[in-house]
Design an enzyme around this catalytic site. Structure first.
Site, PDB file in Angstrom:
ATOM      1  N   ASP A  31      -1.838   4.994 -10.754  1.00  0.00           N
ATOM      2  CA  ASP A  31      -1.574   3.923  -9.802  1.00  0.00           C
ATOM      3  C   ASP A  31      -2.868   3.513  -9.100  1.00  0.00           C
ATOM      4  OD1 ASP A  31      -0.609   2.404  -7.494  1.00  0.00           O
ATOM      5  OD2 ASP A  31       1.361   3.189  -8.008  1.00  0.00           O
TER       6      ASP A  31
ATOM      7  N   SER B 166       2.999  -2.268  -6.860  1.00  0.00           N
ATOM      8  CA  SER B 166       3.415  -1.227  -7.803  1.00  0.00           C
ATOM      9  C   SER B 166       4.850  -1.411  -8.272  1.00  0.00           C
ATOM     10  CB  SER B 166       3.285   0.154  -7.156  1.00  0.00           C
ATOM     11  OG  SER B 166       1.934   0.436  -6.916  1.00  0.00           O
TER      12      SER B 166
ATOM     13  N   HIS C 294      -6.666   2.477  -1.244  1.00  0.00           N
ATOM     14  CA  HIS C 294      -6.209   1.717  -0.070  1.00  0.00           C
ATOM     15  C   HIS C 294      -7.014   2.120   1.163  1.00  0.00           C
ATOM     16  CE1 HIS C 294      -2.736  -0.687  -1.185  1.00  0.00           C
ATOM     17  NE2 HIS C 294      -2.235   0.317  -1.883  1.00  0.00           N
TER      18      HIS C 294
ATOM     19  N   ASP D  91      -0.887   0.286 -13.005  1.00  0.00           N
ATOM     20  CA  ASP D  91      -0.082  -0.880 -12.640  1.00  0.00           C
ATOM     21  C   ASP D  91      -0.957  -2.013 -12.108  1.00  0.00           C
ATOM     22  OD1 ASP D  91      -0.751   0.719 -10.490  1.00  0.00           O
ATOM     23  OD2 ASP D  91       1.279   0.841  -9.685  1.00  0.00           O
ATOM     24  N   HIS D  92      -2.112  -1.629 -11.529  1.00  0.00           N
ATOM     25  CA  HIS D  92      -3.046  -2.611 -10.944  1.00  0.00           C
ATOM     26  C   HIS D  92      -4.276  -1.853 -10.459  1.00  0.00           C
ATOM     27  CE1 HIS D  92      -1.894  -0.864  -7.145  1.00  0.00           C
ATOM     28  NE2 HIS D  92      -0.639  -0.998  -7.513  1.00  0.00           N
TER      29      HIS D  92
ATOM     30  N   HIS E  79      -4.543  -4.402  -3.063  1.00  0.00           N
ATOM     31  CA  HIS E  79      -4.707  -4.407  -4.519  1.00  0.00           C
ATOM     32  C   HIS E  79      -5.577  -5.578  -4.959  1.00  0.00           C
ATOM     33  CE1 HIS E  79      -0.493  -2.344  -4.796  1.00  0.00           C
ATOM     34  NE2 HIS E  79      -1.387  -1.603  -4.178  1.00  0.00           N
TER      35      HIS E  79
HETATM   36 ZN   LIG Z   1      -0.965   0.370  -3.672  1.00  0.00          ZN
END
Ligand SMILES: [Zn+2]
Ligand SMILES: *[C@@H]1O[C@H](CO)[C@@H](O)[C@H](O)[C@H]1NC(C)=O
Ligand SMILES: *[C@@H]1O[C@H](CO)[C@@H](O)[C@H](O)[C@H]1NC(C)=O
Ligand SMILES: *[C@@H]1O[C@H](CO)[C@@H](O)[C@H](O)[C@H]1NC(C)=O
Length: 599
Positions: A113, A161, A365, A404-405, A513
């Site tokens: 993730d 996500s 993050h 996912d990113h 993100h």
């Molecule tokens: Zn995130």
């Protein structure tokens, strides 16, 4: 939380232009909280300090904004999948003889993730530096590079996500926030559910809450990711399809405990652990001692629910100092593989297991590169462990891994304000850090609440000795940095991360993100040529179902009949995003503290 606000204005930065082809948006805002550092009108070192001050002033806002990026909405129909060229699968396989009947198969799907391509460069160089390895040394992931994936969702160029994992689980594009849901709030069948229906065993292994978006998208269907109370219920078997998961290992215990217990964070009084064990037959393990009783997967009875932290399992950089309290990602993955392998030894079908390096995203993050790099290393180690499993297994199997990113807009270079670019970055700074910014921020808050009357000077000295020098490995903290920490401890997470990043010359463009394409990795094997090259994230999801030869559309039809009826009984919860996320932050700091320090 349905649509009350329209678009959210970025808190600290110039408003980014709306993408011109932005789809209309029935549910309200997209996730456009993208805080960025406040303006840098600066000259030299003193200005870095001023920058830290600015951060301190706004950090509370930043942290809130970071978590608020999980907004969601819907509208656009799922996009058609453009099939890639169907080349015959490259042989990964073991030496099993050719059989007429469809071969028994195992599929392990790994999600990193928030891990973008720069995370790999960062981690590879870091490893070369700390282990004195040659400059052509690579990560295991590097040697299994397969291609890249595009990640946009239906309602934003930058996915979250939930939409990301729905693309994997259902093979369909959806809106940010969607948990196994399509635009229009119609549920979609997942590869895990379809696999379970066909007789496969199924498992989920994560390092964050088991109710978090990625695992939730495989085994539950709700409109928005914050509906964690409902997700927990569905995951143990209270959903429209009954129980679909055989093994769950991870964090997020508090979402499974009733509001009447100290460790619970549910809004209601439902004891989900009890439901799981008494109604759905789960064996339950709730701590490290329970994990050890699994004997690395050799002493498991399925179904199994293992909840090893109140919320997140600590970052690996911290966890390794508390390995008597929390298992690691690779330990949980090993137990899951061993248990699922044993459970399917005599069955016609194999297993589907999703393993997520969940907190690679969290470290990004927070813009904490020291925590981030250790999360990626642990993920790489887990990837190798899965490869080794496949190599030894008699059952045909494939490993596919992707993100996912990207998170953070990470760059392995950073130009200090009013300085010329330097063609270097410094892994040594990350190597000296012995704890995460998150952990240090928690220790600071704990200290401040224990000694509320401590004079500022004394507090600054304590911060410098105990946190900055001893734990972060920073010998040259500036007076202004320490003062900012002492006067605004609530901003410590952001300040600590910045202190490390700037000294290491690691750059970040966001606390959220980004839309950067992410890498795909694979063991190779039958059909994996279909996801070679640059693919859509939904192509990965399609591949998962195709490899297992399961029918997600059949499950979709069934769900769409059932869930409409269910939604009439249970009216949409009106959850405020802010309240949910603040509760979650409070839970992270509060509940785990109580656990670790007996508070
Ligand atoms: Zn995130
Ligand atoms: C706990 O949940 C029940 C509903 O199950 C609710 O009536 C009660 O007010 C809640 N208690 C607290 C303290 O939130
Ligand atoms: C094996 O699992 C059972 C059931 O959870 C437990 O009671 C027992 O202590 C475990 N055995 C070992 C050796 O840990
Ligand atoms: C790492 O952190 C621990 C506390 O978690 C501390 O006791 C130890 O001295 C630190 N080690 C180094 C090399 O800084």
């Amino acid at each position: 939380m349905m649509s009350s606000q329209s678009e959210r204005t970025p808190l600290l930065s110039d408003r980014p232009p709306r993408p011109d082809a932005e789809p209309s948006n029935e549910d309200g805002d997209t996730s456009k909280t993208s805080p960025s550092p406040s303006g840098r009108r600066t000259t030299g070192l003193r200005e870095i300090v001023l920058f830290v001050w600015a951060l301190a002033a706004t950090a509370g806002v930043v942290v809130l904004a970071v978590v608020l990026q999980h907004r969601s909405s819907t509208s656009q129909p799922a996009q058609p999948i453009s099939p890639t060229d169907p080349v015959a699968g490259s042989p990964y396989s073991t030496t099993s003889p050719p059989v007429v009947k469809k071969k028994k198969r195992n599929l392990i799907f790994m999600v990193s993730d928030g891990m973008g391509p720069a995370s790999l460069s960062l981690t590879r160089s870091f490893r070369q530096f700390v282990s004195g390895l040659p400059m052509d040394d690579t990560l295991t992931l590097d040697r299994h590079f397969w291609g890249s994936s595009r990640t946009r969702s239906t309602n934003s160029w930058v996915t979250d996500s939930a939409a990301g994992a729905t693309a994997f689980s259902c093979g369909r594009k959806s809106y940010n926030g969607a948990i196994g849901m399509l635009p229009g709030h119609k549920p979609c069948g997942t590869v895990l559910e379809a696999a379970k229906r066909r007789g496969f065993h199924t498992g989920l292994v994560v390092t964050t809450d088991l109710t978090d978006a990625t695992p939730a998208c495989f085994a539950s269907h709700v409109d928005y990711r914050m509906q964690m109370d409902e997700i927990a219920l569905q995951e143990v078997g209270e959903g429209p399809l009954g129980r679909v998961v055989d093994l769950m290992l991870g964090g997020g215990r508090c979402h499974f405990l009733p509001n009447t217990t100290a460790g619970g964070c549910r809004a209601d009084g439902v004891d989900v652990v009890r439901l799981a064990t008494e109604k759905h037959g789960f064996a339950y393990k709730g701590d490290r001692k329970g994990f050890d009783e699994l004997r690395r997967g050799k002493n498991v009875s399925l179904p199994l629910l293992g909840l090893f932290a109140a919320t997140d399992i600590p970052f690996e950089v911290d966890r390794r100092h508390m390995s008597d309290v929390y298992p690691s990602l690779s330990e949980m993955a090993e137990a899951a593989l061993t248990a699922l392998d044993a459970a399917t030894r005599d069955s016609d079908e194999g297993f589907f297991l999703m393993i997520e390096g969940s907190r690679i995203d969290h470290a990004a993050h927070f813009n904490d590169p020291a925590a981030h790099v250790r999360e990626v290393l642990e993920y790489d180690k887990t990837f190798k462990l899965v490869l080794d499993f496949l190599e030894k297994s008699d059952t045909e199997g494939v490993l596919v891994a992707t993100s996912d990113h990207e998170t953070g807009g990470l760059a392995t270079a950073w130009q200090a304000p009013n300085e010329l670019p330097v063609y270097d970055w410094h892994p040594s700074v990350l190597a000296r850090a012995n704890a995460s910014a998150e952990h240090c921020a928690r220790l600071l808050l704990q200290h401040v609440s224990s000694y509320p009357a401590e004079p500022e000077r004394a507090l600054m000295d304590w911060i410098n000795q105990e946190l900055v020098i001893r734990r972060l490995g920073i010998p040259d903290a500036l007076e202004m940095e320490l003062s900012a920490l002492a006067t605004n401890p609530a901003a410590a997470l952001v300040i600590f991360s910045k202190m490390i990043s700037q000294r290491a010359r690691v750059g970040w463009s966001t606390h959220g993100h980004s839309a950067v394409d992410v890498n795909v990795y694979s063991s190779g094997g039958p059909g994996t040529e279909k996801i070679r090259g640059n693919v859509e994230n939904t192509d990965i999801g399609k591949f998962l179902a195709e490899y297992l030869d399961v029918d997600v559309d059949e499950i979709t039809k069934e769900l769409q009949g059932k869930l409409v009826a269910q939604q009439k009984e249970v009216p949409e919860k009106q959850i405020s995003v802010e309240e949910q996320e603040l509760r979650r932050l409070g839970g992270q700091v509060g509940v785990e503290w109580r656990e670790k320090f007996g508070m």
